[in-house]
Write a protein that holds these residues in place. Structure first.
Motif, mmCIF file in Angstrom:
data_model
loop_
_atom_site.group_PDB
_atom_site.id
_atom_site.type_symbol
_atom_site.label_atom_id
_atom_site.label_comp_id
_atom_site.label_asym_id
_atom_site.label_seq_id
_atom_site.Cartn_x
_atom_site.Cartn_y
_atom_site.Cartn_z
ATOM 1 N N THR A 170 0.833 -1.199 0.000
ATOM 2 C CA THR A 170 0.000 0.000 0.000
ATOM 3 C C THR A 170 0.870 1.253 0.000
ATOM 4 O O THR A 170 0.451 2.316 -0.469
ATOM 5 C CB THR A 170 -0.941 0.004 1.223
ATOM 6 O OG1 THR A 170 -1.667 -1.232 1.250
ATOM 7 C CG2 THR A 170 -1.937 1.147 1.157
ATOM 8 N N GLY A 171 2.098 1.134 0.496
ATOM 9 C CA GLY A 171 3.037 2.249 0.470
ATOM 10 C C GLY A 171 3.380 2.697 -0.935
ATOM 11 O O GLY A 171 3.924 3.794 -1.134
ATOM 12 N N ILE A 172 3.067 1.873 -1.924
ATOM 13 C CA ILE A 172 3.288 2.241 -3.322
ATOM 14 C C ILE A 172 2.521 3.523 -3.661
ATOM 15 O O ILE A 172 2.970 4.316 -4.494
ATOM 16 C CB ILE A 172 2.859 1.084 -4.248
ATOM 17 C CG1 ILE A 172 3.812 -0.110 -4.064
ATOM 18 C CG2 ILE A 172 2.835 1.514 -5.704
ATOM 19 C CD1 ILE A 172 3.373 -1.373 -4.763
ATOM 20 N N ILE A 173 1.367 3.732 -3.014
ATOM 21 C CA ILE A 173 0.592 4.963 -3.250
ATOM 22 C C ILE A 173 1.445 6.181 -2.941
ATOM 23 O O ILE A 173 1.507 7.140 -3.715
ATOM 24 C CB ILE A 173 -0.677 4.991 -2.368
ATOM 25 C CG1 ILE A 173 -1.573 3.806 -2.668
ATOM 26 C CG2 ILE A 173 -1.449 6.301 -2.576
ATOM 27 C CD1 ILE A 173 -2.772 3.703 -1.745
ATOM 28 N N GLY A 174 2.113 6.162 -1.790
ATOM 29 C CA GLY A 174 2.962 7.281 -1.399
ATOM 30 C C GLY A 174 4.081 7.514 -2.389
ATOM 31 O O GLY A 174 4.425 8.658 -2.708
ATOM 32 N N GLY A 175 4.643 6.397 -2.894
ATOM 33 C CA GLY A 175 5.702 6.525 -3.881
ATOM 34 C C GLY A 175 5.220 7.193 -5.152
ATOM 35 O O GLY A 175 5.957 7.935 -5.804
ATOM 36 N N GLY A 176 3.946 6.930 -5.498
ATOM 37 C CA GLY A 176 3.389 7.539 -6.702
ATOM 38 C C GLY A 176 3.275 9.049 -6.615
ATOM 39 O O GLY A 176 3.202 9.738 -7.638
ATOM 40 N N LEU A 177 3.268 9.598 -5.395
ATOM 41 C CA LEU A 177 3.179 11.047 -5.211
ATOM 42 C C LEU A 177 4.468 11.765 -5.596
ATOM 43 O O LEU A 177 4.474 12.981 -5.781
ATOM 44 C CB LEU A 177 2.839 11.374 -3.746
ATOM 45 C CG LEU A 177 1.380 11.180 -3.321
ATOM 46 C CD1 LEU A 177 1.256 11.316 -1.813
ATOM 47 C CD2 LEU A 177 0.485 12.207 -4.013
ATOM 48 N N ALA A 178 5.567 11.016 -5.701
ATOM 49 C CA ALA A 178 6.851 11.644 -6.010
ATOM 50 C C ALA A 178 6.840 12.318 -7.379
ATOM 51 O O ALA A 178 7.369 13.429 -7.540
ATOM 52 C CB ALA A 178 7.971 10.612 -5.935
#
Length: 420
Positions: A357-365
């Protein structure tokens, strides 16, 4: 356990298709920016829509697999990828691009959750490590080939004497958007996979503790664990670093050095994924002789150095240094994931769901990098986000305290004992 080689081959093909579809975003990113006439910040939401779907769907996909089984989830996943690809191919607008990437991202997340346990059962637990690495190698090969196919289609669609797929594509792809041919190809690949999987009887999968989905109370308990939260951000940092570099390198080379993004720029992205694959092979060897935390510190420091050379060096240096960042990023995902799972005593399947689910945060980069570039007018300033993320990844090697460290070969101790 008897190995079902056909099912293993099917899973490995699925790894290839997932990567082939997923890793096209970097090469076409400059075209999306120019053809839709959007800012870099707004363009950054395209990869975010993909990875947001990936993150959102990771835990529900496990629930769907438990309820309906691997076969129907795999078919549904490819149906989503087919729908997303076809919609964008037919209606190439920015809004449709967002919806398309969200649907494809959901499909890819469902596939990742379904095929790994299936590979363990079909190939046998004793062969799982070998087949898993084989899958990752195919993943890297597909990521390398995808930009090359993209460049080929773009050049062939502009040629007067096209043949085969490109001849058909000329009749349906707008002449000013040759990159759209890739989404027709993705639709064809997805429907072929649906037809193939529908004809196959898949073995029954009994999920082990690392693969099972936990209850809501388990997730609440894990989210109160500081180590789990820190590793959640670590996964977000890795995805942010990988996508920040992969999506913006072609634009940077185009605007800073005049490199054609459709040909040479796409080639550099292809080399990035190739080097990421080759780095995995070296990483496998290094974690056998060194603590994985040491390897993570070494590779993250080298990635920071390579990115510095890419941004502040000459065009010749940048063309070498950008792919090298992929080489040094290669071990990060697997080391972070293994350190996270080895830092908790139980509920590894639920921990894996939280990490994904942390992939979502990575997508914000990507939108953040684009926003900083738009505000400052400086291409290099946006990449400061990636530097910060890489520094955080490097810090993991200092604060991670796994309950079980990776097993290493004591080369020097063996030599000493043999001498005595």
């Amino acid at each position: 356990m008897k190995t079902n080689k056909f099912i293993v081959a099917l899973v490995l093909i699925t790894f290839f298709v997932v990567s082939f579809i997923t890793n096209i975003l970097g090469p076409i990113f400059p075209s999306l920016v120019s053809d839709f006439d959007i800012s870099l910040a707004l363009a950054g939401f395209l990869p975010f829509s993909f990875f947001a779907a990936y993150g959102v769907m990771s835990i529900p996909a496990g629930i769907l697999v438990d309820k309906y089984g691997e076969k129907w989830v795999i078919i549904a996943a490819f149906l989503m990828a087919f729908s997303g690809s076809l919609l964008f191919a037919l209606f190439p607008t920015f809004a449709m691009a967002m919806l398309s990437l969200f649907l494809i991202g959901m499909g890819m997340a469902m596939l990742q959750v379904a095929i790994n346990p299936l590979l363990r059962v079909a190939g046998g637990e004793e062969n799982f490590a070998f087949y898993s690495v084989s899958g990752q190698l195919l993943f890297g090969i597909a990521g390398t080939l995808s930009p090359m196919v993209f460049s080929y289609f773009v050049s062939q669609l502009n040629a007067p004497a096209a043949s085969g797929f490109t001849a058909v594509a000329q009749s349906v792809v707008p002449s000013n958007m040759p990159w759209l041919s890739m989404y027709w190809l993705f639709a064809i690949m997805s429907i072929c996979m649906i037809m193939l999987v529908s004809k196959v009887n898949l073995p029954k999968v009994t999920r082990n503790q690392q693969e099972s989905v936990g209850t809501l109370s388990i997730y609440k308990h894990l989210l109160s664990n500081k180590q789990v939260i820190l590793f959640f951000f670590a996964i977000a940092a890795y995805v942010g670093s990988e996508q920040g570099i992969a999506n913006f390198m072609s634009i940077y080379l185009q605007q800073a050095h005049g490199i054609d993004p459709l040909t040479q720029g796409a080639g550099v992205v292809s080399q990035f994924w190739l080097m990421l694959t080759l780095g995995c092979i070296l990483g496998l060897g290094l974690v056998k002789i060194l603590d994985s935390r040491v390897v993570l510190i070494m590779f993250s420091t080298a990635a920071i150095a390579a990115l510095c050379f890419a941004l502040f060096g000459s065009v010749e240096t940048a063309l070498i240094a950008f792919p090298l960042t992929g080489f040094f990023l290669s071990v990060m995902w697997s080391i972070i994931f293994s350190l996270a799972l080895n830092s908790v005593k139980a509920h590894h399947g639920s921990v894996a769901g939280i990490l994904c689910t942390g992939i979502i945060g990575g997508g914000l980069a990507s939108p953040l990098v684009g926003l900083i570039i738009d505000l400052t007018g400086n291409l290099k300033s946006g990449m400061l986000v990636v530097f910060i993320l890489l520094v955080y990844i490097c810090s993991i090697g200092f604060w991670a305290k796994p309950l079980v460290a990776n097993k290493t070969i004591k080369i020097f101790n063996k030599r000493a004992s043999s001498v005595s």
